[in-house]
Scaffold this motif. Sequence first.
Motif, mmCIF file in Angstrom:
data_model
loop_
_atom_site.group_PDB
_atom_site.id
_atom_site.type_symbol
_atom_site.label_atom_id
_atom_site.label_comp_id
_atom_site.label_asym_id
_atom_site.label_seq_id
_atom_site.Cartn_x
_atom_site.Cartn_y
_atom_site.Cartn_z
ATOM 1 N N SER A 2 0.705 -0.831 -0.020
ATOM 2 C CA SER A 2 0.200 0.500 -0.032
ATOM 3 C C SER A 2 1.280 1.009 0.178
ATOM 4 C CB SER A 2 -0.989 -0.094 1.508
ATOM 5 O OG SER A 2 -1.758 1.428 1.393
ATOM 6 N N ARG A 3 2.153 0.998 1.079
ATOM 7 C CA ARG A 3 2.889 2.258 1.058
ATOM 8 C C ARG A 3 3.277 2.939 -0.712
ATOM 9 N NH1 ARG A 3 7.168 2.311 5.175
ATOM 10 N NH2 ARG A 3 4.836 2.317 5.992
ATOM 11 N N GLN A 4 3.559 1.514 -0.985
ATOM 12 C CA GLN A 4 4.586 1.765 -2.413
ATOM 13 C C GLN A 4 3.452 1.900 -3.709
ATOM 14 O OE1 GLN A 4 6.462 -2.318 -3.205
ATOM 15 N NE2 GLN A 4 7.991 -1.975 -1.779
ATOM 16 N N SER A 5 2.205 1.879 -3.434
ATOM 17 C CA SER A 5 1.475 2.106 -4.164
ATOM 18 C C SER A 5 0.716 3.686 -4.349
ATOM 19 C CB SER A 5 -0.079 1.536 -4.506
ATOM 20 O OG SER A 5 -0.125 -0.091 -4.677
ATOM 21 N N ASP A 6 1.039 4.294 -2.626
ATOM 22 C CA ASP A 6 1.038 5.044 -2.559
ATOM 23 C C ASP A 6 2.071 6.595 -2.893
ATOM 24 O OD1 ASP A 6 -1.518 4.675 -1.208
ATOM 25 O OD2 ASP A 6 -0.786 4.927 0.841
ATOM 26 N N THR A 7 3.657 6.060 -3.148
ATOM 27 C CA THR A 7 4.507 6.503 -3.514
ATOM 28 C C THR A 7 3.906 6.043 -4.881
ATOM 29 O OG1 THR A 7 5.618 5.536 -1.488
ATOM 30 C CG2 THR A 7 6.673 6.158 -3.796
ATOM 31 N N SER A 8 3.645 5.452 -5.935
ATOM 32 C CA SER A 8 3.957 5.427 -6.871
ATOM 33 C C SER A 8 3.369 6.517 -7.957
ATOM 34 C CB SER A 8 3.627 3.841 -7.829
ATOM 35 O OG SER A 8 3.129 4.480 -8.820
ATOM 36 N N MET A 9 1.502 6.194 -6.760
ATOM 37 C CA MET A 9 0.968 7.251 -7.032
ATOM 38 C C MET A 9 1.039 8.630 -7.115
ATOM 39 S SD MET A 9 -2.145 8.588 -8.560
ATOM 40 C CE MET A 9 -3.213 6.701 -8.676
ATOM 41 N N GLN A 10 2.266 9.350 -6.163
ATOM 42 C CA GLN A 10 2.561 10.386 -5.660
ATOM 43 C C GLN A 10 3.420 10.823 -7.066
ATOM 44 O OE1 GLN A 10 4.128 10.407 -1.656
ATOM 45 N NE2 GLN A 10 2.439 10.019 -0.649
ATOM 46 N N ILE A 11 3.929 9.632 -7.281
ATOM 47 C CA ILE A 11 5.539 10.189 -8.288
ATOM 48 C C ILE A 11 4.171 10.457 -9.487
ATOM 49 C CG2 ILE A 11 7.191 8.771 -10.480
ATOM 50 C CD1 ILE A 11 7.962 7.791 -7.408
ATOM 51 N N ARG A 12 3.755 9.570 -10.220
ATOM 52 C CA ARG A 12 2.507 10.080 -11.322
ATOM 53 C C ARG A 12 2.418 11.165 -10.882
ATOM 54 N NH1 ARG A 12 -0.403 4.130 -11.019
ATOM 55 N NH2 ARG A 12 1.274 3.210 -11.646
ATOM 56 N N VAL A 13 1.843 11.807 -9.860
ATOM 57 C CA VAL A 13 1.369 13.090 -9.878
ATOM 58 C C VAL A 13 2.184 14.375 -10.158
ATOM 59 C CG1 VAL A 13 -0.360 14.773 -7.899
ATOM 60 C CG2 VAL A 13 -1.548 12.228 -8.263
ATOM 61 N N THR A 14 2.895 14.096 -9.837
ATOM 62 C CA THR A 14 4.636 14.887 -9.516
ATOM 63 C C THR A 14 4.104 15.002 -11.201
ATOM 64 O OG1 THR A 14 4.506 14.190 -7.157
ATOM 65 C CG2 THR A 14 6.575 15.669 -8.955
ATOM 66 N N SER A 15 4.655 14.238 -11.793
ATOM 67 C CA SER A 15 4.636 14.181 -13.065
ATOM 68 C C SER A 15 4.437 14.940 -13.958
ATOM 69 C CB SER A 15 4.783 12.584 -13.788
ATOM 70 O OG SER A 15 5.743 12.008 -13.388
ATOM 71 N N ILE A 16 2.743 14.622 -13.783
ATOM 72 C CA ILE A 16 1.904 15.393 -14.337
ATOM 73 C C ILE A 16 1.844 16.629 -14.165
ATOM 74 C CG2 ILE A 16 -1.363 15.497 -14.634
ATOM 75 C CD1 ILE A 16 -1.486 12.867 -13.884
ATOM 76 N N ALA A 17 2.228 17.447 -12.598
ATOM 77 C CA ALA A 17 1.889 18.554 -12.589
ATOM 78 C C ALA A 17 3.597 19.316 -13.237
ATOM 79 C CB ALA A 17 2.782 18.522 -10.681
ATOM 80 N N ILE A 18 4.440 18.148 -13.270
ATOM 81 C CA ILE A 18 5.845 18.908 -14.139
ATOM 82 C C ILE A 18 5.518 19.382 -14.993
ATOM 83 C CG2 ILE A 18 8.273 18.602 -14.333
ATOM 84 C CD1 ILE A 18 8.495 17.079 -12.152
ATOM 85 N N LEU A 19 4.529 18.251 -16.078
ATOM 86 C CA LEU A 19 3.831 18.300 -17.578
ATOM 87 C C LEU A 19 3.008 19.375 -17.386
ATOM 88 C CD1 LEU A 19 4.575 17.281 -20.301
ATOM 89 C CD2 LEU A 19 2.300 16.087 -19.221
ATOM 90 N N GLY A 20 2.443 19.657 -16.143
ATOM 91 C CA GLY A 20 1.751 21.328 -16.408
ATOM 92 C C GLY A 20 2.474 22.364 -16.853
ATOM 93 N N LEU A 21 3.346 21.919 -15.328
ATOM 94 C CA LEU A 21 4.426 23.702 -15.524
ATOM 95 C C LEU A 21 5.185 23.706 -16.892
ATOM 96 C CD1 LEU A 21 6.098 23.324 -12.011
ATOM 97 C CD2 LEU A 21 3.947 24.768 -12.640
ATOM 98 N N LEU A 22 6.038 22.128 -17.601
ATOM 99 C CA LEU A 22 6.289 22.227 -18.226
ATOM 100 C C LEU A 22 5.274 23.653 -20.219
ATOM 101 C CD1 LEU A 22 8.544 18.672 -19.105
ATOM 102 C CD2 LEU A 22 9.203 21.646 -18.985
#
Length: 315
Positions: A2-22
């Motif tokens: 569960s912790r790893q799933s949360d980490t993976s979700m956070q990484i994906r959200v961060t990627s989307i946010a960075i892509l939006g900023l780009l």
Amino acid sequence: MSRQSDTSMQIRVTSIAILGLLIALAAAAYFSGLRVQRDGDLIAKDAVPGTIHAHHMRMAISRSIGWALVAGSAQTTQFRDTCLKVVYEADEAFANELKQYEATIKINPVADRALIRQARETYAEFHKQRTAYEALILAGDRDGAAAFLERDLLPAFNQTIKAAEDVIQYNHGNSLAFSDSIQRSVHQLYWAVAVVVVLALACAVVLVLNLTVRRRELQELQEKEEKFSKAFQANPSGIAITEAATGRYLEVNDSFCRILGYSHAEVPASPPRTRGSGPARHSASASFSPCWRAVPCAIRRSRCARATASARPCH
């Protein structure tokens, strides 16, 4: 997990946010580039040509009164006429520069045309006074020409020069304003490029982290599937996985096949409603319930076979 799933979700959200900023920075850089291009075009096609034509108008005005004064002090008629010819050429030059200036107006037509109208009106008044001054010169009235010069011609000349200088200052101010705008836009472009580079590096780091987490998750999932498969097949109890909607067998273990008397290839081939407890032990039945009633019976038979030397039928 569960912790790893949360980490993976956070990484994906961060990627989307960075892509939006780009994307946002790319859009800002694009519009900054458009602003630089627009301001550069206005400087090249309006402010700078306008300043040049305004300077030429001012020079024509100065040349006009200068040669008029020379004509007033001329000692010979031929030299006087030559000087007046230069004065008339200055009038033509002023009119030509004024026309060219009007062709370059693009930034603020209202303010520009107001300044040009003032310059044209003051020059018309100056031309009127200068013509009167020339008439006095041609008449040979030097004293009257000198008095007229101080009283009427010089004030008109000062008003005309001021109007021309107002046009020069207006265009010079536009040049400085657009130059500052271009400089700010270029700085914004530099910052946008720098931030884009940083975000690109951050995207690369996030991508590597995401791949690492995904690889770990797939490895753990594969290990759990292997553990489940081993526990499923090695379990001494008969286990079957069926489809909820149709009851069709999806997977059975060896114990289940041994109890029913079927092989792995035969069990998934027929639906539960047409399967009995095995051709060697029970007859086939069209009903689903007798099939499952036969299963505990087969289990009891197996236990009796181990407990006694001969098998007894169980009811």
